[in-house]
Design a protein around this motif. Structure first.
Motif, PDB file in Angstrom:
ATOM      1  N   ALA A  68       0.829  -1.211   0.000  1.00 47.50           N
ATOM      2  CA  ALA A  68       0.000   0.000   0.000  1.00 47.50           C
ATOM      3  C   ALA A  68       0.861   1.257   0.000  1.00 47.50           C
ATOM      4  O   ALA A  68       0.544   2.230  -0.691  1.00 47.50           O
ATOM      5  CB  ALA A  68      -0.935  -0.007   1.199  1.00 47.50           C
ATOM      6  N   GLU A  69       1.947   1.228   0.733  1.00 45.24           N
ATOM      7  CA  GLU A  69       2.793   2.429   0.813  1.00 45.24           C
ATOM      8  C   GLU A  69       3.464   2.763  -0.519  1.00 45.24           C
ATOM      9  O   GLU A  69       3.834   3.906  -0.759  1.00 45.24           O
ATOM     10  CB  GLU A  69       3.822   2.307   1.926  1.00 45.24           C
ATOM     11  CG  GLU A  69       4.864   1.238   1.715  1.00 45.24           C
ATOM     12  CD  GLU A  69       5.771   1.074   2.918  1.00 45.24           C
ATOM     13  OE1 GLU A  69       6.953   0.775   2.703  1.00 45.24           O
ATOM     14  OE2 GLU A  69       5.310   1.230   4.053  1.00 45.24           O
ATOM     15  N   ASP A  70       3.575   1.774  -1.415  1.00 45.67           N
ATOM     16  CA  ASP A  70       4.147   2.033  -2.739  1.00 45.67           C
ATOM     17  C   ASP A  70       3.166   2.762  -3.648  1.00 45.67           C
ATOM     18  O   ASP A  70       3.551   3.266  -4.706  1.00 45.67           O
ATOM     19  CB  ASP A  70       4.578   0.722  -3.409  1.00 45.67           C
ATOM     20  CG  ASP A  70       5.725   0.054  -2.669  1.00 45.67           C
ATOM     21  OD1 ASP A  70       6.463   0.762  -1.941  1.00 45.67           O
ATOM     22  OD2 ASP A  70       5.870  -1.176  -2.795  1.00 45.67           O
ATOM     23  N   LEU A  71       1.902   2.816  -3.264  1.00 49.82           N
ATOM     24  CA  LEU A  71       0.873   3.449  -4.080  1.00 49.82           C
ATOM     25  C   LEU A  71       0.590   4.890  -3.657  1.00 49.82           C
ATOM     26  O   LEU A  71      -0.236   5.561  -4.262  1.00 49.82           O
ATOM     27  CB  LEU A  71      -0.421   2.631  -4.003  1.00 49.82           C
ATOM     28  CG  LEU A  71      -0.308   1.168  -4.423  1.00 49.82           C
ATOM     29  CD1 LEU A  71      -1.619   0.438  -4.177  1.00 49.82           C
ATOM     30  CD2 LEU A  71       0.112   1.056  -5.876  1.00 49.82           C
ATOM     31  N   ILE A  72       1.292   5.373  -2.638  1.00 49.03           N
ATOM     32  CA  ILE A  72       1.044   6.721  -2.129  1.00 49.03           C
ATOM     33  C   ILE A  72       1.379   7.770  -3.186  1.00 49.03           C
ATOM     34  O   ILE A  72       2.459   7.748  -3.779  1.00 49.03           O
ATOM     35  CB  ILE A  72       1.845   6.985  -0.837  1.00 49.03           C
ATOM     36  CG1 ILE A  72       1.346   6.072   0.274  1.00 49.03           C
ATOM     37  CG2 ILE A  72       1.756   8.450  -0.421  1.00 49.03           C
ATOM     38  CD1 ILE A  72       2.159   6.144   1.550  1.00 49.03           C
ATOM     39  N   ASP A  73       0.435   8.665  -3.403  1.00 48.55           N
ATOM     40  CA  ASP A  73       0.612   9.798  -4.309  1.00 48.55           C
ATOM     41  C   ASP A  73      -0.233  10.935  -3.743  1.00 48.55           C
ATOM     42  O   ASP A  73      -1.433  11.027  -4.004  1.00 48.55           O
ATOM     43  CB  ASP A  73       0.168   9.424  -5.731  1.00 48.55           C
ATOM     44  CG  ASP A  73       0.456  10.520  -6.752  1.00 48.55           C
ATOM     45  OD1 ASP A  73       0.575  11.698  -6.348  1.00 48.55           O
ATOM     46  OD2 ASP A  73       0.541  10.183  -7.950  1.00 48.55           O
ATOM     47  N   LEU A  74       0.395  11.786  -2.938  1.00 48.32           N
ATOM     48  CA  LEU A  74      -0.344  12.823  -2.230  1.00 48.32           C
ATOM     49  C   LEU A  74      -0.930  13.877  -3.160  1.00 48.32           C
ATOM     50  O   LEU A  74      -1.987  14.444  -2.869  1.00 48.32           O
ATOM     51  CB  LEU A  74       0.524  13.471  -1.160  1.00 48.32           C
ATOM     52  CG  LEU A  74       0.954  12.555  -0.013  1.00 48.32           C
ATOM     53  CD1 LEU A  74       1.764  13.329   1.018  1.00 48.32           C
ATOM     54  CD2 LEU A  74      -0.243  11.892   0.642  1.00 48.32           C
ATOM     55  N   ASP A  75      -0.279  14.145  -4.288  1.00 46.47           N
ATOM     56  CA  ASP A  75      -0.833  15.103  -5.240  1.00 46.47           C
ATOM     57  C   ASP A  75      -2.165  14.592  -5.792  1.00 46.47           C
ATOM     58  O   ASP A  75      -3.145  15.327  -5.869  1.00 46.47           O
ATOM     59  CB  ASP A  75       0.160  15.354  -6.377  1.00 46.47           C
ATOM     60  CG  ASP A  75      -0.338  16.407  -7.353  1.00 46.47           C
ATOM     61  OD1 ASP A  75      -0.728  17.505  -6.900  1.00 46.47           O
ATOM     62  OD2 ASP A  75      -0.348  16.135  -8.572  1.00 46.47           O
ATOM     63  N   GLU A  76      -2.195  13.321  -6.153  1.00 47.23           N
ATOM     64  CA  GLU A  76      -3.435  12.712  -6.651  1.00 47.23           C
ATOM     65  C   GLU A  76      -4.480  12.630  -5.542  1.00 47.23           C
ATOM     66  O   GLU A  76      -5.664  12.881  -5.778  1.00 47.23           O
ATOM     67  CB  GLU A  76      -3.154  11.313  -7.214  1.00 47.23           C
ATOM     68  CG  GLU A  76      -2.360  11.320  -8.505  1.00 47.23           C
ATOM     69  CD  GLU A  76      -3.177  11.828  -9.684  1.00 47.23           C
ATOM     70  OE1 GLU A  76      -4.258  11.267  -9.947  1.00 47.23           O
ATOM     71  OE2 GLU A  76      -2.728  12.792 -10.323  1.00 47.23           O
ATOM     72  N   ALA A  77      -4.056  12.306  -4.336  1.00 48.13           N
ATOM     73  CA  ALA A  77      -4.985  12.226  -3.201  1.00 48.13           C
ATOM     74  C   ALA A  77      -5.625  13.588  -2.948  1.00 48.13           C
ATOM     75  O   ALA A  77      -6.835  13.676  -2.700  1.00 48.13           O
ATOM     76  CB  ALA A  77      -4.265  11.731  -1.946  1.00 48.13           C
ATOM     77  N   ARG A  78      -4.835  14.641  -3.034  1.00 45.52           N
ATOM     78  CA  ARG A  78      -5.358  16.003  -2.827  1.00 45.52           C
ATOM     79  C   ARG A  78      -6.470  16.301  -3.827  1.00 45.52           C
ATOM     80  O   ARG A  78      -7.527  16.818  -3.472  1.00 45.52           O
ATOM     81  CB  ARG A  78      -4.235  17.025  -2.962  1.00 45.52           C
ATOM     82  CG  ARG A  78      -4.701  18.475  -2.807  1.00 45.52           C
ATOM     83  CD  ARG A  78      -3.553  19.460  -3.030  1.00 45.52           C
ATOM     84  NE  ARG A  78      -2.535  19.339  -2.022  1.00 45.52           N
ATOM     85  CZ  ARG A  78      -2.573  19.929  -0.826  1.00 45.52           C
ATOM     86  NH1 ARG A  78      -3.608  20.666  -0.485  1.00 45.52           N
ATOM     87  NH2 ARG A  78      -1.583  19.777   0.030  1.00 45.52           N
ATOM     88  N   LYS A  79      -6.254  15.967  -5.083  1.00 42.82           N
ATOM     89  CA  LYS A  79      -7.264  16.228  -6.116  1.00 42.82           C
ATOM     90  C   LYS A  79      -8.545  15.448  -5.846  1.00 42.82           C
ATOM     91  O   LYS A  79      -9.656  15.988  -5.967  1.00 42.82           O
ATOM     92  CB  LYS A  79      -6.713  15.839  -7.494  1.00 42.82           C
ATOM     93  CG  LYS A  79      -5.577  16.719  -7.954  1.00 42.82           C
ATOM     94  CD  LYS A  79      -4.937  16.169  -9.212  1.00 42.82           C
ATOM     95  CE  LYS A  79      -3.682  16.941  -9.550  1.00 42.82           C
ATOM     96  NZ  LYS A  79      -2.936  16.334 -10.650  1.00 42.82           N
TER      97      LYS A  79
END
Length: 137
Positions: A68-79
């Motif tokens: 799961a930690e390899d899928l982290i993308d905070l820019d995408e999460a923000r959107k």
């Protein structure tokens, strides 16, 4: 008794419809969607946004092939969180508190998870979706 509806849209069926009119498959999809209450469409869209944001925040379960930690993308999460906040804020008066409350709770949880995952915290009121929800604490 509550009736359960489900909806789906088959893009392949829609693409294969003749330009002069709809084929039976496309016409059936339109009829199926017309029977689904708006609250269900809004809730389903919100759940999809929540699920996608959770994955982008690394909150999903590990699988055999990915962590799961390899899928982290905070820019995408923000959107995704911002889109979710807009949908919930705009839709809440239409769907009522009974349906909006759990969506708001899920949104708040994602906003807090984002704040925790971010190495550089946003100013209060500047986090994802906070222009619609106000500062999250």
């Amino acid at each position: 008794m509550t009736q359960t509806h489900s909806f789906s849209f088959d893009p392949d069926a829609a693409a294969s419809a003749s330009p002069a009119g709809q084929d039976d498959t496309t016409a059936q999809a339109v009829r199926d969607i017309s029977e689904v209450p708006a609250v269900e469409v809004i809730s389903t869209a919100a759940i999809h946004l929540m699920s996608a944001a959770a994955v982008k925040l690394g909150l999903s379960e590990d699988t055999d092939s990915e962590r799961a930690e390899d899928l982290i993308d905070l820019d995408e999460a923000r959107k995704l969180i911002t889109a979710l906040a807009g949908l919930i804020t705009a839709g809440a008066p239409e769907v009522g508190d009974q349906h909006a409350r759990p969506l708001r709770d899920g949104l708040r949880s994602l906003q807090l998870a984002f704040r925790e995952a971010s190495a550089i915290p946003d100013e209060p009121g500047k986090g994802p979706g906070e222009k619609y929800t106000g500062p999250v604490r």
